[in-house]
Design an enzyme around this catalytic site. Structure first.
Site, PDB file in Angstrom:
ATOM      1  N   ASP A  49      47.242 -10.067 104.900  1.00 10.09           N
ATOM      2  CA  ASP A  49      46.219 -11.109 104.875  1.00 10.09           C
ATOM      3  C   ASP A  49      44.972 -10.568 105.562  1.00 10.09           C
ATOM      4  O   ASP A  49      45.044 -10.054 106.685  1.00 10.09           O
ATOM      5  CB  ASP A  49      46.711 -12.362 105.594  1.00 10.09           C
ATOM      6  CG  ASP A  49      47.752 -13.124 104.792  1.00 10.09           C
ATOM      7  OD1 ASP A  49      48.111 -12.645 103.690  1.00 10.09           O
ATOM      8  OD2 ASP A  49      48.218 -14.178 105.257  1.00 10.09           O
ATOM      9  N   HIS A 196      48.929  -8.369 108.709  1.00  6.10           N
ATOM     10  CA  HIS A 196      47.506  -8.700 108.756  1.00  6.10           C
ATOM     11  C   HIS A 196      46.657  -7.443 108.975  1.00  6.10           C
ATOM     12  O   HIS A 196      47.136  -6.446 109.517  1.00  6.10           O
ATOM     13  CB  HIS A 196      47.227  -9.707 109.876  1.00  6.10           C
ATOM     14  CG  HIS A 196      47.874 -11.044 109.643  1.00  6.10           C
ATOM     15  ND1 HIS A 196      49.209 -11.264 109.903  1.00  6.10           N
ATOM     16  CD2 HIS A 196      47.373 -12.207 109.159  1.00  6.10           C
ATOM     17  CE1 HIS A 196      49.515 -12.524 109.590  1.00  6.10           C
ATOM     18  NE2 HIS A 196      48.410 -13.118 109.143  1.00  6.10           N
TER      19      HIS A 196
END
Length: 396
Positions: A49, A196
């Protein structure tokens, strides 16, 4: 006369409105919620992400390239505005792009119109930067999803809402060892791993080399989310067509199931009422073919149409499976995934116990095979020499 014309026009208008409304409701299917894929193949999708800073993006890209791994990046519009070159780098490296909204809000608190705005703005920006679409995959900010979100996201053109079954929680500042341990202890075929790209997850680029090498040692192959979805197993049950002289008991015995299970699978309430030509589902005989995709390397003179024809698929499907936005832009040496191609499932054999009155011909007809195949599978030299109680292997 004028009133009749007006009434007719109104009726036509109402009919058109109904048709339009119906077509909209049909096309706006809810997004499918995916946490992992049901498969026996050792495949895993690494997903990242991308938030506002994307500080570790290029480090992650370098590690993935060095290990020949393709991953999936869920992008935010705000992040793309802050670091457009990082987004271009992700696309240039051949990774899949997904939509992670524009401002990273909780979608369960948005209206369908607001959801569409978040998704459309991000899609437009990513497309302008990379020429690639984020459709059809979306990841909800905070993982916040409900039925309203799935409906709204589906209506906006995102057929899949991708969650995860392994959350590394790397954004909490975990060490490389802690991140890798979470992955290794929870990995299974069809897993989706959440990580992430931001500065808040400094352990991620440090964890990746060991994570990748250990997963490879376990036999895992790294795929994008869309590639992973192609591995979803679709169970198929064997069926049997009732023949003269059959009873539910004889069929159940042939397939090693109980009469009650056979009856339940076919909604039969009276065990004596089956008829010749009736197709029965045989419970407990599910065959799960390994859904391994075929790859094709583009050669001189190839076109997507030519390749699609070769594999009996469509240009649109090949383009979608490979994130190709311009169907005229393929190049020699490019490796394409051919969707919908599977490896033939391993041959499964059925056992049959010879009964009084049986002949090899009768048994072969019953199982839609040949006398020669049954004889060969059972080392029978004289096709007239079978005996009651003999257990035969029925080849497929």
């Amino acid at each position: 006369m004028k009133r009749k014309v007006i009434r007719g026009a109104m009726a036509l208008f109402i009919l058109l409105a109904m048709v339009i409304t119906q077509s909209i409701s049909v096309s706006a299917a809810a997004s499918k919620f995916v946490t992992s894929v049901n498969t026996t193949s050792k495949v895993v999708a690494l997903t990242f992400d991308d938030g506002a800073d994307g500080a570790n993006t290029n480090k992650i890209l370098d590690i993935l390239a060095k290990n020949n791994v393709k991953a999936t990046f869920f992008l935010t519009g705000s992040g793309a505005n802050n670091h457009p070159q990082y987004i271009k780098n992700i696309a240039a490296k051949g990774h899949q792009l997904g939509n992670h909204s524009y401002t990273h809000p909780d979608f369960t608190k948005l209206t369908a119109t607001q959801m569409k705005s978040e998704l459309d703005r991000t899609e437009a920006l990513i497309k302008s930067l990379t020429g690639k679409t984020t459709k059809p995959i979306f990841r909800a900010p905070f993982g916040a999803v409900n039925s309203t979100v799935l409906s709204g996201v589906g209506a906006a053109g995102y057929g899949y809402t991708i969650q995860w079954n392994i959350d590394t929680v790397d954004w909490k500042g975990l060490t490389a060892s802690q991140i890798n341990t979470k992955v290794q202890t929870n990995i299974k075929p069809g897993s989706i791993v959440l990580m992430h790209t931001g500065a808040g997850a400094p352990g991620t680029p440090l964890a990746l080399p060991t994570m990748i090498s250990q997963l490879k040692a376990k036999g895992y192959k790294f795929v994008t989310v869309s590639q992973l979805l192609a591995y979803q197993n679709t169970p198929t049950n064997k069926t049997y067509t009732v023949k003269s002289g059959d009873t539910l008991y004889s069929i159940a015995r042939t397939y090693g199931v109980t009469v009650s299970a056979l009856a339940a699978a076919n909604n039969i309430t009276n065990y004596s009422l089956i008829y010749v030509g009736q197709v029965l589902i045989i419970p407990g005989t599910t065959v799960t073919p390994p859904t391994t995709t075929v790859k094709y390397t583009v050669k001189s003179g190839d076109t997507l149409y030519k390749i699609a024809t070769m594999y009996n698929t469509t240009v649109a499907k090949i383009a979608a499976a490979n994130n190709i936005t311009n169907v005229n832009s393929i190049y020699v040496g490019q490796v394409l995934i051919i969707p919908g191609t599977t490896v033939t499932p391993p041959t499964t054999t059925v056992k049959y116990t010879v009964k009084s009155g049986d002949t090899l011909y009768k048994i072969a007809t019953m199982y839609n095979t040949t006398v020669a195949k049954i004889a060969a599978a059972n080392n029978i030299t004289n096709v007239n020499s079978i005996y009651v109680g003999q257990v035969l292997t029925i080849p497929k």
